[in-house]
Write a protein that holds these residues in place. Structure first.
Motif, PDB file in Angstrom:
ATOM      1  N   THR A   1      -2.377  11.943   0.785  1.00 27.18           N
ATOM      2  CA  THR A   1      -2.011  12.877   1.845  1.00 27.18           C
ATOM      3  C   THR A   1      -2.670  12.506   3.166  1.00 27.18           C
ATOM      4  OG1 THR A   1      -1.680  14.680   0.294  1.00 27.18           O
ATOM      5  CG2 THR A   1      -2.134  15.304   2.559  1.00 27.18           C
ATOM      6  N   TYR A   2      -3.931  12.134   3.121  1.00 26.79           N
ATOM      7  CA  TYR A   2      -4.670  11.825   4.350  1.00 26.79           C
ATOM      8  C   TYR A   2      -4.767  10.335   4.643  1.00 26.79           C
ATOM      9  CZ  TYR A   2      -5.841  16.712   4.086  1.00 26.79           C
ATOM     10  OH  TYR A   2      -5.743  18.068   4.011  1.00 26.79           O
ATOM     11  N   ALA A   3      -4.734   9.497   3.601  1.00 23.40           N
ATOM     12  CA  ALA A   3      -4.868   8.055   3.806  1.00 23.40           C
ATOM     13  C   ALA A   3      -3.603   7.443   4.381  1.00 23.40           C
ATOM     14  CB  ALA A   3      -5.234   7.361   2.493  1.00 23.40           C
TER      15      ALA A   3
ATOM     16  N   ARG B   1     -10.847   0.266   5.238  1.00 28.04           N
ATOM     17  CA  ARG B   1     -10.315  -0.491   6.384  1.00 28.04           C
ATOM     18  C   ARG B   1      -9.045   0.127   6.977  1.00 28.04           C
ATOM     19  NH1 ARG B   1      -7.659  -2.185   9.879  1.00 28.04           N
ATOM     20  NH2 ARG B   1      -7.237  -4.306  10.531  1.00 28.04           N
ATOM     21  N   PHE B   2      -8.121   0.564   6.129  1.00 25.06           N
ATOM     22  CA  PHE B   2      -6.798   0.936   6.621  1.00 25.06           C
ATOM     23  C   PHE B   2      -6.556   2.436   6.800  1.00 25.06           C
ATOM     24  CE2 PHE B   2      -5.924  -3.313   4.876  1.00 25.06           C
ATOM     25  CZ  PHE B   2      -5.344  -3.884   5.994  1.00 25.06           C
ATOM     26  N   THR B   3      -7.460   3.270   6.299  1.00 25.35           N
ATOM     27  CA  THR B   3      -7.192   4.704   6.388  1.00 25.35           C
ATOM     28  C   THR B   3      -7.521   5.267   7.750  1.00 25.35           C
ATOM     29  OG1 THR B   3      -7.438   6.766   5.167  1.00 25.35           O
ATOM     30  CG2 THR B   3      -9.434   5.532   5.558  1.00 25.35           C
ATOM     31  N   PRO B   4      -6.768   6.148   8.319  1.00 29.39           N
ATOM     32  CA  PRO B   4      -5.430   6.558   7.885  1.00 29.39           C
ATOM     33  C   PRO B   4      -4.391   5.599   8.456  1.00 29.39           C
ATOM     34  CG  PRO B   4      -6.041   7.878   9.769  1.00 29.39           C
ATOM     35  CD  PRO B   4      -7.203   6.948   9.477  1.00 29.39           C
TER      36      PRO B   4
ATOM     37  N   LYS C   1     -11.801  11.025   8.146  1.00 23.60           N
ATOM     38  CA  LYS C   1     -12.945  11.747   7.604  1.00 23.60           C
ATOM     39  C   LYS C   1     -12.586  12.417   6.271  1.00 23.60           C
ATOM     40  CE  LYS C   1     -16.398  15.126   9.058  1.00 23.60           C
ATOM     41  NZ  LYS C   1     -16.844  16.001  10.143  1.00 23.60           N
ATOM     42  N   LYS C   2     -11.415  13.059   6.218  1.00 27.92           N
ATOM     43  CA  LYS C   2     -10.991  13.734   4.987  1.00 27.92           C
ATOM     44  C   LYS C   2     -10.737  12.726   3.866  1.00 27.92           C
ATOM     45  CE  LYS C   2      -9.196  17.993   6.926  1.00 27.92           C
ATOM     46  NZ  LYS C   2      -8.100  18.943   6.993  1.00 27.92           N
ATOM     47  N   THR C   3     -10.119  11.599   4.201  1.00 30.50           N
ATOM     48  CA  THR C   3      -9.860  10.571   3.184  1.00 30.50           C
ATOM     49  C   THR C   3     -11.164  10.055   2.596  1.00 30.50           C
ATOM     50  OG1 THR C   3      -7.828   9.860   4.285  1.00 30.50           O
ATOM     51  CG2 THR C   3      -8.806   8.320   2.720  1.00 30.50           C
ATOM     52  N   LEU C   4     -12.115   9.727   3.447  1.00 34.22           N
ATOM     53  CA  LEU C   4     -13.384   9.178   2.958  1.00 34.22           C
ATOM     54  C   LEU C   4     -14.178  10.221   2.172  1.00 34.22           C
ATOM     55  CD1 LEU C   4     -14.344   6.917   5.985  1.00 34.22           C
ATOM     56  CD2 LEU C   4     -13.191   6.272   3.843  1.00 34.22           C
TER      57      LEU C   4
ATOM     58  N   LEU D   1      -7.413   4.504 -11.325  1.00 37.91           N
ATOM     59  CA  LEU D   1      -6.058   4.013 -11.060  1.00 37.91           C
ATOM     60  C   LEU D   1      -5.432   4.703  -9.847  1.00 37.91           C
ATOM     61  CD1 LEU D   1      -4.811   3.594 -14.734  1.00 37.91           C
ATOM     62  CD2 LEU D   1      -5.237   1.766 -13.066  1.00 37.91           C
ATOM     63  N   ALA D   2      -5.785   5.962  -9.612  1.00 37.46           N
ATOM     64  CA  ALA D   2      -5.299   6.658  -8.416  1.00 37.46           C
ATOM     65  C   ALA D   2      -5.850   5.991  -7.162  1.00 37.46           C
ATOM     66  CB  ALA D   2      -5.695   8.136  -8.462  1.00 37.46           C
ATOM     67  N   ILE D   3      -7.126   5.681  -7.170  1.00 34.24           N
ATOM     68  CA  ILE D   3      -7.762   5.026  -6.017  1.00 34.24           C
ATOM     69  C   ILE D   3      -7.135   3.651  -5.781  1.00 34.24           C
ATOM     70  CG2 ILE D   3      -9.937   4.001  -5.195  1.00 34.24           C
ATOM     71  CD1 ILE D   3     -11.368   6.396  -6.632  1.00 34.24           C
ATOM     72  N   VAL D   4      -6.935   2.896  -6.838  1.00 33.42           N
ATOM     73  CA  VAL D   4      -6.329   1.567  -6.725  1.00 33.42           C
ATOM     74  C   VAL D   4      -4.892   1.673  -6.212  1.00 33.42           C
ATOM     75  CG1 VAL D   4      -5.537  -0.426  -8.080  1.00 33.42           C
ATOM     76  CG2 VAL D   4      -7.831   0.508  -8.449  1.00 33.42           C
ATOM     77  N   THR D   5      -4.148   2.665  -6.684  1.00 31.19           N
ATOM     78  CA  THR D   5      -2.757   2.844  -6.250  1.00 31.19           C
ATOM     79  C   THR D   5      -2.692   3.217  -4.770  1.00 31.19           C
ATOM     80  OG1 THR D   5      -2.171   3.538  -8.496  1.00 31.19           O
ATOM     81  CG2 THR D   5      -0.587   4.021  -6.758  1.00 31.19           C
ATOM     82  N   VAL D   6      -3.610   4.063  -4.307  1.00 29.89           N
ATOM     83  CA  VAL D   6      -3.649   4.405  -2.883  1.00 29.89           C
ATOM     84  C   VAL D   6      -3.947   3.156  -2.058  1.00 29.89           C
ATOM     85  CG1 VAL D   6      -4.952   5.667  -1.108  1.00 29.89           C
ATOM     86  CG2 VAL D   6      -4.221   6.845  -3.187  1.00 29.89           C
TER      87      VAL D   6
END
Length: 194
Positions: free
Chosen positions: A69-71, A120-123, A141-144, A171-176
């Protein structure tokens, strides 16, 4: 077909004075988002049940959705493609967990690659969702924060030997991270064309 039904519902709500005509675009977007979320939850539960892994599917969906949602990241061109890709991702994640395709060391290596990518890439904005300076700061900030929270929960899951929690969140983190990479490539290619 679904788009026309959402339009009809929005028009009906406007006619019944539950919403103003000026807010129709926001109403249609909100209704579309609610339908997409509902379909994703329903599909994840069904796919999870087929694999006997409903809890793992839900953990993955929650962890992924919160970060995504935030990334930001890759966006399919149509809602149908987005839905299809979402179902495929859930199936792939559950298959990886079901057949233990990755060991603990593999998860750690994937996370060592994924976390810096997210950092590096968020958001990552999209042509359909440009971000201003304030949104960029808030979303980052919310993503991190969510990444740190999910990482902590994942570690607790590992320490308590609840592998499904550890694996689903990893796996969720890797998929994001993968979605962010795809989105960055897509944005770069679009800039070169334009």
């Amino acid at each position: 077909m679904l788009t026309s039904q959402i339009e009809k519902l929005a028009n009906s709500l406007i006619e019944q004075e539950h919403c103003s005509l000026e807010n129709k675009e926001i109403l249609v977007y909100g209704l579309s988002s609610a339908v997409e979320l509902g379909l994703n939850i329903f599909s994840t539960i069904i796919v999870g049940a087929m694999f006997g892994m409903t809890i793992e599917g839900i953990i993955f969906l929650v962890a992924f959705s919160l970060l995504r949602t935030y990334a930001g990241g890759y966006h399919a061109r149509t809602a149908g493609r987005c839905y299809f890709v979402s179902v495929l991702v859930v199936v792939a994640v559950l298959l990886v967990q079901r057949y233990q395709m990755i060991g603990t060391a593999g998860y750690v290596l994937l996370l060592l690659v994924a976390v810096p990518i997210i950092w590096r890439f968020t958001p990552l904005e999209d042509e359909n969702n440009p971000l201003d300076e304030v949104e960029t700061r808030v979303y980052r900030k919310k993503t991190l924060y969510l990444l740190a929270l999910e990482f902590a929960i994942m570690i607790v899951g590992y320490c308590l030997t609840w592998q499904s929690l550890f694996q689903s969140i990893a796996l969720a983190i890797v998929t994001v991270a993968f979605s962010l990479l795809l989105g960055a490539v897509k944005n770069t290619l679009q800039r070169r064309k334009g």
